[in-house]
Enzyme design. Sequence first.
Site, PDB file in Angstrom:
ATOM      1  N   LYS A   1       0.828  -1.215   0.000  1.00 60.40           N
ATOM      2  CA  LYS A   1       0.000   0.000   0.000  1.00 60.40           C
ATOM      3  C   LYS A   1       0.862   1.264   0.000  1.00 60.40           C
ATOM      4  O   LYS A   1       0.612   2.201  -0.742  1.00 60.40           O
ATOM      5  CB  LYS A   1      -0.907   0.008   1.239  1.00 60.40           C
ATOM      6  N   ASN A   2       1.889   1.272   0.838  1.00 60.37           N
ATOM      7  CA  ASN A   2       2.686   2.499   0.997  1.00 60.37           C
ATOM      8  C   ASN A   2       3.591   2.783  -0.199  1.00 60.37           C
ATOM      9  O   ASN A   2       4.143   3.874  -0.312  1.00 60.37           O
ATOM     10  CB  ASN A   2       3.513   2.447   2.282  1.00 60.37           C
TER      11      ASN A   2
ATOM     12  N   CYS B   1      -4.520   8.636   9.776  1.00 60.53           N
ATOM     13  CA  CYS B   1      -4.565   7.942  11.060  1.00 60.53           C
ATOM     14  C   CYS B   1      -4.367   8.957  12.193  1.00 60.53           C
ATOM     15  O   CYS B   1      -3.575   9.883  12.070  1.00 60.53           O
ATOM     16  CB  CYS B   1      -3.439   6.919  11.155  1.00 60.53           C
TER      17      CYS B   1
ATOM     18  N   ARG C   1       1.478  14.930  12.951  1.00 62.25           N
ATOM     19  CA  ARG C   1       1.939  14.675  11.591  1.00 62.25           C
ATOM     20  C   ARG C   1       1.931  15.907  10.677  1.00 62.25           C
ATOM     21  O   ARG C   1       1.174  15.966   9.702  1.00 62.25           O
ATOM     22  CB  ARG C   1       1.142  13.528  10.966  1.00 62.25           C
TER      23      ARG C   1
ATOM     24  N   ASP D   1       5.512  20.193   7.238  1.00 64.28           N
ATOM     25  CA  ASP D   1       6.452  21.304   7.072  1.00 64.28           C
ATOM     26  C   ASP D   1       7.640  20.945   6.178  1.00 64.28           C
ATOM     27  O   ASP D   1       8.125  21.774   5.407  1.00 64.28           O
ATOM     28  CB  ASP D   1       6.938  21.796   8.448  1.00 64.28           C
TER      29      ASP D   1
ATOM     30  N   SER E   1      11.904  12.075   6.261  1.00 66.10           N
ATOM     31  CA  SER E   1      10.464  11.810   6.121  1.00 66.10           C
ATOM     32  C   SER E   1      10.206  11.018   4.835  1.00 66.10           C
ATOM     33  O   SER E   1      10.689  11.394   3.757  1.00 66.10           O
ATOM     34  CB  SER E   1       9.717  13.147   6.068  1.00 66.10           C
ATOM     35  N   VAL E   2       9.425   9.965   4.977  1.00 70.03           N
ATOM     36  CA  VAL E   2       9.080   9.112   3.829  1.00 70.03           C
ATOM     37  C   VAL E   2       8.276   9.925   2.814  1.00 70.03           C
ATOM     38  O   VAL E   2       8.643  10.035   1.639  1.00 70.03           O
ATOM     39  CB  VAL E   2       8.275   7.877   4.312  1.00 70.03           C
TER      40      VAL E   2
ATOM     41  N   ASP F   1       5.458   0.916  11.720  1.00 63.60           N
ATOM     42  CA  ASP F   1       4.236   0.261  11.241  1.00 63.60           C
ATOM     43  C   ASP F   1       4.105  -1.189  11.728  1.00 63.60           C
ATOM     44  O   ASP F   1       3.092  -1.842  11.446  1.00 63.60           O
ATOM     45  CB  ASP F   1       4.179   0.298   9.703  1.00 63.60           C
TER      46      ASP F   1
ATOM     47  N   ARG G   1      -8.375  -0.247   5.357  1.00 67.47           N
ATOM     48  CA  ARG G   1      -7.580   0.792   4.680  1.00 67.47           C
ATOM     49  C   ARG G   1      -6.292   0.209   4.118  1.00 67.47           C
ATOM     50  O   ARG G   1      -5.788   0.687   3.099  1.00 67.47           O
ATOM     51  CB  ARG G   1      -7.193   1.896   5.676  1.00 67.47           C
TER      52      ARG G   1
HETATM   53  C1  UD1 Z   1       4.842   6.931   5.934  1.00 67.42           C
HETATM   54  C2  UD1 Z   1       3.932   5.722   5.879  1.00 67.42           C
HETATM   55  C3  UD1 Z   1       3.468   5.329   7.280  1.00 67.42           C
HETATM   56  C4  UD1 Z   1       4.692   5.120   8.179  1.00 67.42           C
HETATM   57  C5  UD1 Z   1       5.626   6.334   8.124  1.00 67.42           C
HETATM   58  C6  UD1 Z   1       6.931   6.108   8.885  1.00 67.42           C
HETATM   59  C7  UD1 Z   1       2.857   5.995   3.731  1.00 67.42           C
HETATM   60  C8  UD1 Z   1       1.603   6.257   2.977  1.00 67.42           C
HETATM   61  N1  UD1 Z   1       2.767   6.053   5.052  1.00 67.42           N
HETATM   62  O1  UD1 Z   1       4.078   7.997   6.484  1.00 67.42           O
HETATM   63  O2  UD1 Z   1       2.720   4.138   7.185  1.00 67.42           O
HETATM   64  O3  UD1 Z   1       4.259   4.943   9.508  1.00 67.42           O
HETATM   65  O4  UD1 Z   1       5.970   6.623   6.749  1.00 67.42           O
HETATM   66  O5  UD1 Z   1       7.589   4.996   8.388  1.00 67.42           O
HETATM   67  O6  UD1 Z   1       3.883   5.692   3.168  1.00 67.42           O
HETATM   68  N2  UD1 Z   1       7.071  14.748   9.932  1.00 67.42           N
HETATM   69  C9  UD1 Z   1       7.190  16.105  10.174  1.00 67.42           C
HETATM   70  N3  UD1 Z   1       7.079  16.970   9.122  1.00 67.42           N
HETATM   71  C10 UD1 Z   1       6.878  16.550   7.836  1.00 67.42           C
HETATM   72  C11 UD1 Z   1       6.779  15.173   7.586  1.00 67.42           C
HETATM   73  C12 UD1 Z   1       6.877  14.291   8.652  1.00 67.42           C
HETATM   74  O7  UD1 Z   1       7.363  16.516  11.314  1.00 67.42           O
HETATM   75  O8  UD1 Z   1       6.790  17.385   6.936  1.00 67.42           O
HETATM   76  C13 UD1 Z   1       7.145  13.798  11.052  1.00 67.42           C
HETATM   77  C14 UD1 Z   1       5.814  13.082  11.240  1.00 67.42           C
HETATM   78  O9  UD1 Z   1       4.936  13.834  12.032  1.00 67.42           O
HETATM   79  C15 UD1 Z   1       6.247  11.805  11.923  1.00 67.42           C
HETATM   80  C16 UD1 Z   1       7.595  11.516  11.281  1.00 67.42           C
HETATM   81  O10 UD1 Z   1       8.038  12.757  10.749  1.00 67.42           O
HETATM   82  O11 UD1 Z   1       6.388  12.000  13.309  1.00 67.42           O
HETATM   83  C17 UD1 Z   1       7.557  10.464  10.217  1.00 67.42           C
HETATM   84  O12 UD1 Z   1       6.747  10.890   9.158  1.00 67.42           O
HETATM   85  P1  UD1 Z   1       6.961  10.444   7.639  1.00 67.42           P
HETATM   86  O13 UD1 Z   1       8.233   9.688   7.522  1.00 67.42           O
HETATM   87  O14 UD1 Z   1       6.759  11.641   6.783  1.00 67.42           O
HETATM   88  O15 UD1 Z   1       5.766   9.450   7.463  1.00 67.42           O
HETATM   89  P2  UD1 Z   1       4.610   9.487   6.385  1.00 67.42           P
HETATM   90  O16 UD1 Z   1       5.190   9.718   5.027  1.00 67.42           O
HETATM   91  O17 UD1 Z   1       3.510  10.357   6.848  1.00 67.42           O
END
Ligand code: UD1
Length: 418
Positions: A22-23, A116, A121, A124, A162-163, A303, A395
Amino acid sequence: MDKFIIQGPVKINGTVEVSKAKNACLPILAGVLLSAKPITLRKVPKLRDINTMKKILEVMGVKITIEGDDWTFDASNITSTEAPYELVKTMRASICVLGPLLARFNKGKVSLPGGCAIGTRPIDIHLANLEKMGANIKIEAGYVNADTSKLKGVHLPLNFPSVGATENLMMAAVLAEGETVIENAALEPEVSDLANFLISMGAKITGVDTQTLHITGVKELHGTDYTIIGDRIEAGTFICGALMTGGDLLVKGFNPKHLDFVIDKLKAAGAQIEVGKDFVHVKPSKMKPLKLETHPYPGFPTDLQAQFVALMMTIEGYSLITENIFENRYMHVPELIRLGAQIELKGSTAIITGQAPLKAAPIMCTDLRASAALVLAACCTEGKTEIQRVYHIDRGYERIDQKLVDLGVPLERRNDGN
Ligand code: UD1
């Protein structure tokens, strides 16, 4: 709303093939917006989140043809560059359309995401770095409103890997002018899968699977025919299920290298796991307690934290798990305690006293991975456990009820009329 009724205790036994990730699929679907040429994706999983992304693309004018599990996309006639609140609110990954929209159409409007309830989350990192590439961004009435004369390649050192931000920026960069360097990029296999998908469309990306991605913008991308990687998180969930229930389980259809860290930790704690090229074979095992912390890949994945709390409940002794990625990701704990689990939360650490007797009780899903933990726990619980609000599990886990039934779990899906 649907609920699951599971009669336990029961062994999770047999062979299961995991679905495509999914991701990886979600950002790849957003990536479809980058080309006017036909794109085919094979074995797209039937999931609520995938359906939400499909609707977002359709609202923008993408024509999608579905034959079996294969989807073909025609994004040659985009009629809107806006992702509306009604769709985005249910799924944070929707923000990933912003990079492709800016890259190909020089504008995009995306509602601030929901998803979720596992933390605040913010986005920025996505926005600050798109601004560095030349986007003008305004937050107005709950929407991110962005435009640019043309995105430019720049140096983007991320303050956290960040992913979602790595994916969004990579997609923005493939059609930008010049070279973008993303430093401290996320290493998750789903990020590499997106990169490989873009490369198959003619994108110039080097450094895949490393923390530094070099992306040289091209004028346009062509079409492709692509198959997404297997879901390592679904695989990890089934591995936990087999170990918890003493089952003998073959989990196929994914790359076990994507779970290296997890499998090593499990083996060190006594798990009998045979690792093949695209499968693992889990055998009944006597395990020792575990001590784990979630970290970005290649560390232990957040996850799988909830499912591991459930696994730790079945291991004699004290296990510890610390959540470092999200600040509110223990919503499964009070539900597991309702079944009789002994779990104490101290800040971001859960201390689990294993082998407390579990007795059926009504419990409720709160988010995607938490619901997987509840389903696994119900398989180890004496009596009929009723799990409410399973739309959360729908989901991200394709046909999870059917897969578990095929593995011998007495599970019934019922609509409670609410
Ligand atoms: C993706 C995955 C999710 C997984 C997560 C971490 C998808 C669709 N979802 O979520 O299942 O749990 O990676 O492996 O792929 N953050 C910030 N600012 C930003 C972006 C992120 O502060 O602009 C923080 C988030 O709040 C969180 C952390 O960084 O605490 C990780 O987020 P991120 O790696 O971006 O995860 P997602 O891409 O949202």
